[in-house]
Design a protein around this motif. Structure first.
Motif, PDB file in Angstrom:
ATOM      1  N   CYS A   1      61.065  67.470  39.318  1.00 32.25           N
ATOM      2  CA  CYS A   1      60.153  68.408  39.979  1.00 32.25           C
ATOM      3  C   CYS A   1      59.496  67.829  41.237  1.00 32.25           C
ATOM      4  CB  CYS A   1      59.111  68.922  38.995  1.00 32.25           C
ATOM      5  SG  CYS A   1      57.858  67.733  38.461  1.00 32.25           S
ATOM      6  N   SER A   2      58.938  66.629  41.141  1.00 30.58           N
ATOM      7  CA  SER A   2      58.252  66.065  42.315  1.00 30.58           C
ATOM      8  C   SER A   2      59.243  65.546  43.352  1.00 30.58           C
ATOM      9  CB  SER A   2      57.292  64.950  41.883  1.00 30.58           C
ATOM     10  OG  SER A   2      57.975  63.927  41.182  1.00 30.58           O
ATOM     11  N   GLY A   3      60.422  65.091  42.896  1.00 32.70           N
ATOM     12  CA  GLY A   3      61.444  64.653  43.838  1.00 32.70           C
ATOM     13  C   GLY A   3      61.918  65.799  44.708  1.00 32.70           C
ATOM     14  N   TYR A   4      62.006  66.974  44.112  1.00 32.56           N
ATOM     15  CA  TYR A   4      62.399  68.187  44.847  1.00 32.56           C
ATOM     16  C   TYR A   4      61.355  68.552  45.907  1.00 32.56           C
ATOM     17  CZ  TYR A   4      63.111  73.256  45.462  1.00 32.56           C
ATOM     18  OH  TYR A   4      63.282  74.517  45.974  1.00 32.56           O
ATOM     19  N   ILE A   5      60.080  68.556  45.508  1.00 35.03           N
ATOM     20  CA  ILE A   5      59.010  68.897  46.457  1.00 35.03           C
ATOM     21  C   ILE A   5      58.964  67.874  47.584  1.00 35.03           C
ATOM     22  CG2 ILE A   5      56.539  69.319  46.721  1.00 35.03           C
ATOM     23  CD1 ILE A   5      58.120  71.331  44.928  1.00 35.03           C
ATOM     24  N   LYS A   6      59.071  66.609  47.241  1.00 36.06           N
ATOM     25  CA  LYS A   6      59.062  65.538  48.244  1.00 36.06           C
ATOM     26  C   LYS A   6      60.193  65.747  49.254  1.00 36.06           C
ATOM     27  CE  LYS A   6      59.751  60.493  48.574  1.00 36.06           C
ATOM     28  NZ  LYS A   6      58.602  60.209  49.453  1.00 36.06           N
ATOM     29  N   TYR A   7      61.377  66.092  48.757  1.00 36.55           N
ATOM     30  CA  TYR A   7      62.550  66.276  49.615  1.00 36.55           C
ATOM     31  C   TYR A   7      62.354  67.472  50.558  1.00 36.55           C
ATOM     32  CZ  TYR A   7      67.451  66.867  50.957  1.00 36.55           C
ATOM     33  OH  TYR A   7      68.627  66.982  51.669  1.00 36.55           O
ATOM     34  N   VAL A   8      61.893  68.602  50.013  1.00 37.73           N
ATOM     35  CA  VAL A   8      61.709  69.808  50.831  1.00 37.73           C
ATOM     36  C   VAL A   8      60.671  69.581  51.916  1.00 37.73           C
ATOM     37  CG1 VAL A   8      60.858  72.189  50.815  1.00 37.73           C
ATOM     38  CG2 VAL A   8      62.472  71.429  49.055  1.00 37.73           C
ATOM     39  N   TYR A   9      59.539  68.988  51.565  1.00 34.04           N
ATOM     40  CA  TYR A   9      58.481  68.783  52.551  1.00 34.04           C
ATOM     41  C   TYR A   9      58.844  67.729  53.589  1.00 34.04           C
ATOM     42  CZ  TYR A   9      54.919  72.073  51.270  1.00 34.04           C
ATOM     43  OH  TYR A   9      54.214  73.236  51.101  1.00 34.04           O
ATOM     44  N   ALA A  10      59.707  66.791  53.217  1.00 35.08           N
ATOM     45  CA  ALA A  10      60.175  65.817  54.211  1.00 35.08           C
ATOM     46  C   ALA A  10      60.938  66.518  55.331  1.00 35.08           C
ATOM     47  CB  ALA A  10      61.064  64.771  53.546  1.00 35.08           C
ATOM     48  N   LYS A  11      61.560  67.667  55.003  1.00 40.17           N
ATOM     49  CA  LYS A  11      62.300  68.434  55.998  1.00 40.17           C
ATOM     50  C   LYS A  11      61.387  69.009  57.080  1.00 40.17           C
ATOM     51  CE  LYS A  11      66.573  68.448  54.267  1.00 40.17           C
ATOM     52  NZ  LYS A  11      67.776  67.999  55.022  1.00 40.17           N
ATOM     53  N   VAL A  12      60.119  69.155  56.752  1.00 42.73           N
ATOM     54  CA  VAL A  12      59.174  69.671  57.740  1.00 42.73           C
ATOM     55  C   VAL A  12      58.230  68.581  58.231  1.00 42.73           C
ATOM     56  CG1 VAL A  12      59.307  71.992  56.797  1.00 42.73           C
ATOM     57  CG2 VAL A  12      57.504  70.470  56.000  1.00 42.73           C
ATOM     58  N   GLY A  13      58.603  67.342  57.979  1.00 41.18           N
ATOM     59  CA  GLY A  13      57.840  66.223  58.512  1.00 41.18           C
ATOM     60  C   GLY A  13      56.617  65.833  57.725  1.00 41.18           C
ATOM     61  N   VAL A  14      56.522  66.274  56.470  1.00 38.14           N
ATOM     62  CA  VAL A  14      55.376  65.941  55.630  1.00 38.14           C
ATOM     63  C   VAL A  14      55.813  64.961  54.551  1.00 38.14           C
ATOM     64  CG1 VAL A  14      53.647  66.816  54.014  1.00 38.14           C
ATOM     65  CG2 VAL A  14      54.276  68.164  56.023  1.00 38.14           C
ATOM     66  N   SER A  15      55.137  63.817  54.479  1.00 38.67           N
ATOM     67  CA  SER A  15      55.472  62.795  53.494  1.00 38.67           C
ATOM     68  C   SER A  15      54.610  62.963  52.248  1.00 38.67           C
ATOM     69  CB  SER A  15      55.241  61.399  54.088  1.00 38.67           C
ATOM     70  OG  SER A  15      55.523  60.394  53.132  1.00 38.67           O
TER      71      SER A  15
END
Length: 288
Positions: free
Chosen positions: A197-211
């Motif tokens: 669950c958190s790996g997915y959110i981390k991956y998606v938000y990295a696409k918009v430049g959010v770590s």
């Protein structure tokens, strides 16, 4: 991607007979997906294959079974559509709107239902592939269901066009998130080959430049601004307590009380007010 049903071991040749489908209205959710058998794309008409609202790939039953060498016969009696698929001596029975199927003498539970859409009978692609004894690989990047009938590994026969995103608003986060519907769950996973669950959110938000950290509780406690449930907007992080102790699950709010997250069944869309998730809701943060 997690199997849609408890796998039935079938020896010898395989047949699927008396597939009874009641018309079950369903709109094809985006994104549209493609199906590949060995090295060739499956030719589909109408709505083609699609990912349903639960995050599972549906495919027209006639197109896929005939390509796999089965014969198909349709009968309609009143509001009931009956589909008979034959290949050998084993039988399977499905009912649209039900998550249960009968394969031979076994009753198995699928994670999604067969259905009729615009006059076409649709079934979960993994159910068909595994019932016939074939392997299925999900290519999330290209939104491609790849069936191998020869036991070999095949390259993708189609590459999804790259979308140039203007990463300026919350709806673009949800658009990226939905590109991975159906991706399988992997503990500790943080790539399209498998997410938790958190790996997915981390991956998606990295696409918009959010770590973000690979931790739902850390996201909840240390990132973004808390927002009330009544004030949620697309892209907000929604948190849940699934371990009876503290935040242990996170998803992305899609609007209309729906959120997307990586569950044990893979990446799927659920309702915030469902009997399972509603009581476990534990707040939300806005990070954009």
């Amino acid at each position: 991607m997690k199997s849609l049903f408890k796998k039935v071991i079938i020896a010898g040749t395989i047949a699927v007979t008396s597939l009874s489908l009641h018309p079950y209205a369903a709109s094809a959710a985006t994104p549209v997906v493609k199906v590949q058998i060995n090295d060739s794309l499956l030719s589909l008409t109408g709505k083609g294959a699609f990912i349903d609202s639960k995050g599972f790939t549906q495919v027209p039953v006639r197109a896929i079974t005939e390509k796999l060498g089965a014969s198909v016969h349709f009968e309609k009696s009143g509001s009931v559509v009956k589909v008979t698929i034959s290949k050998g001596a084993t039988k399977a029975v499905l009912h649209a709107g039900s998550s249960y199927a009968e394969v031979g003498s076994e009753r198995v539970k699928m994670d999604t239902v067969a259905r009729v859409v615009d006059g076409q009978a649709y079934v979960p692609v993994r159910f068909i592939s595994e019932t016939f004894g074939y392997s299925l690989k999900w290519d999330a990047k290209n939104r491609l269901a790849m069936i191998s009938t020869d036991g070999q590994s095949h390259k993708a026969a189609w590459t999804a066009p790259v979308q140039k995103l203007k990463l300026t608003n919350h709806s673009e986060v949800t658009s990226i998130a939905q590109n991975y519907l159906g991706t399988r769950y992997v503990w500790g996973g943080s790539t399209p080959s498998g997410f938790d669950c958190s790996g997915y959110i981390k991956y998606v938000y990295a696409k918009v430049g959010v770590s973000l950290p690979h931790s739902s509780i850390s996201m909840h406690n240390n990132h973004g601004t808390p927002v009330a449930k009544s004030n949620l907007q697309e892209g907000d992080l929604v948190f849940f307590i699934t371990n009876k102790v503290s935040t242990s699950h996170v998803g992305i709010y899609l609007g209309n009380n729906k959120f997307i997250s990586a569950t044990s069944s893979g990446i799927k869309v659920d309702s915030l007010n469902s009997s399972y998730w509603g009581p476990k809701y534990n707040g939300a943060n806005r990070v954009l």
